[in-house]
Design an enzyme around this catalytic site. Structure first.
Site, PDB file in Angstrom:
ATOM      1  N   SER A  37       3.941   2.844  -8.408  1.00  0.00           N
ATOM      2  CA  SER A  37       2.831   3.887  -9.291  1.00  0.00           C
ATOM      3  C   SER A  37       1.911   3.763  -8.213  1.00  0.00           C
ATOM      4  O   SER A  37       1.753   5.047  -8.469  1.00  0.00           O
ATOM      5  CB  SER A  37       1.948   2.759  -9.111  1.00  0.00           C
ATOM      6  OG  SER A  37       1.624   1.693  -8.370  1.00  0.00           O
ATOM      7  N   GLY A  74       5.199  -0.183 -11.689  1.00  0.00           N
ATOM      8  CA  GLY A  74       5.311  -1.449 -10.792  1.00  0.00           C
ATOM      9  C   GLY A  74       7.559  -1.885 -10.491  1.00  0.00           C
ATOM     10  O   GLY A  74       7.341  -2.282 -10.515  1.00  0.00           O
ATOM     11  N   ASN A 102       5.450  -3.771  -4.304  1.00  0.00           N
ATOM     12  CA  ASN A 102       5.518  -3.990  -5.464  1.00  0.00           C
ATOM     13  C   ASN A 102       6.650  -5.601  -5.064  1.00  0.00           C
ATOM     14  O   ASN A 102       6.291  -6.379  -5.644  1.00  0.00           O
ATOM     15  CB  ASN A 102       5.776  -3.640  -6.537  1.00  0.00           C
ATOM     16  CG  ASN A 102       5.033  -3.363  -7.567  1.00  0.00           C
ATOM     17  OD1 ASN A 102       3.900  -3.064  -7.819  1.00  0.00           O
ATOM     18  ND2 ASN A 102       5.467  -1.600  -7.457  1.00  0.00           N
ATOM     19  N   ASP A 183      -9.201  -1.754 -10.508  1.00  0.00           N
ATOM     20  CA  ASP A 183      -8.553  -2.288  -9.397  1.00  0.00           C
ATOM     21  C   ASP A 183      -7.788  -2.806  -8.051  1.00  0.00           C
ATOM     22  O   ASP A 183      -7.952  -3.841  -7.462  1.00  0.00           O
ATOM     23  CB  ASP A 183      -7.153  -2.646  -9.730  1.00  0.00           C
ATOM     24  CG  ASP A 183      -6.637  -1.451 -10.074  1.00  0.00           C
ATOM     25  OD1 ASP A 183      -7.216  -0.834  -8.753  1.00  0.00           O
ATOM     26  OD2 ASP A 183      -5.005  -0.880 -10.128  1.00  0.00           O
ATOM     27  N   HIS A 186      -5.525   0.690  -6.679  1.00  0.00           N
ATOM     28  CA  HIS A 186      -4.242   2.193  -6.673  1.00  0.00           C
ATOM     29  C   HIS A 186      -5.893   3.254  -6.151  1.00  0.00           C
ATOM     30  O   HIS A 186      -6.946   2.841  -6.762  1.00  0.00           O
ATOM     31  CB  HIS A 186      -4.345   1.883  -7.734  1.00  0.00           C
ATOM     32  CG  HIS A 186      -2.706   1.475  -8.400  1.00  0.00           C
ATOM     33  ND1 HIS A 186      -2.927   0.182  -9.262  1.00  0.00           N
ATOM     34  CD2 HIS A 186      -2.264   1.652  -8.610  1.00  0.00           C
ATOM     35  CE1 HIS A 186      -1.877  -0.244  -8.551  1.00  0.00           C
ATOM     36  NE2 HIS A 186      -1.070   0.485  -8.736  1.00  0.00           N
TER      37      HIS A 186
END
Length: 214
Positions: A37, A74, A102, A183, A186
């Protein structure tokens, strides 16, 4: 007169051949940003992803490049390995390999992460595609042992396979709330700008070292 026409024809033909060769030599450097991502441009508008902004910055500095965005939100190293062959075209000159975050967030064994990265690097090198490796830092809540094992992967692989290494993809952005989405993980558009700014010196050195500079 016949000789003059023949000479002119040869000169014209030679000029056309020179133009063809020059055009071929001026083909753009084809780069693929292959990652998760952070590469894909999570929740960002068109034109704001890292590959797009990096391409624009390189072109502004006189480099003839085309950067494809092969980031998948992801994605783990296992997912990247499974899609590598069809995500990276044969005519690619360089892959910016950015995977592992991840894996770390899921607590996947660093040994497995390294095994998958090795497989991707070796497969790309077998295809005569250069690799620029991008590293990641471990979240502190995973513990010291895990963090040390995970973070050692990237410099070890860079040394083993003689790859340029960018140690931390979120350099200058991590923990900077003004450069992150809500979040806290990012980058926002301004964060991507900072990432590109930090990344540019190594990117330009890599292009020059491969004989693919402007």
């Amino acid at each position: 007169m016949a000789f003059k026409r023949f000479r002119d024809l040869l000169l014209t033909t030679g000029t056309l051949l020179l133009l063809v060769v020059t055009t071929s030599a001026a083909d753009p450097v084809r780069i693929v940003g292959f990652g998760d991502s952070l590469m894909a441009g999570y929740q960002l508008e068109a034109g704001q992803s890292f590959p797009e902004k990096l391409e624009a910055a390189l072109k502004a500095n006189g480099h003839d490049v085309v950067i494809a965005n092969a980031g998948v939100s992801g994605d783990t190293t296992a997912g990247g390995l499974s899609r590598l062959d069809w995500s990276v075209p044969d005519e690619t000159d360089l892959v910016i390999l950015e995977l592992g975050a991840n894996d770390m967030l899921r607590g996947i064994s660093p040994e497995l992460t390294e095994k998958n990265l090795v497989a991707m690097i070796e497969r790309l090198q077998e295809r005569d595609i250069d690799v620029l490796l991008v590293g990641m830092l471990a979240a502190p809540n995973l513990g010291r042992d895990y963090g040390e094992a995970f973070e050692a992967i990237y410099p070890r692989l860079a040394e083993t396979y003689d790859l340029p290494l960018y140690p931390f993809f979120l350099e200058g952005v991590a923990a900077q709330s003004s450069l992150l989405l809500g979040d806290g993980m990012h980058p926002n558009a301004e964060g991507v700008d900072r990432m590109v700014e930090e990344f540019m010196p190594l990117m330009e050195t890599t292009l020059a070292g491969a004989g693919q500079g402007s």
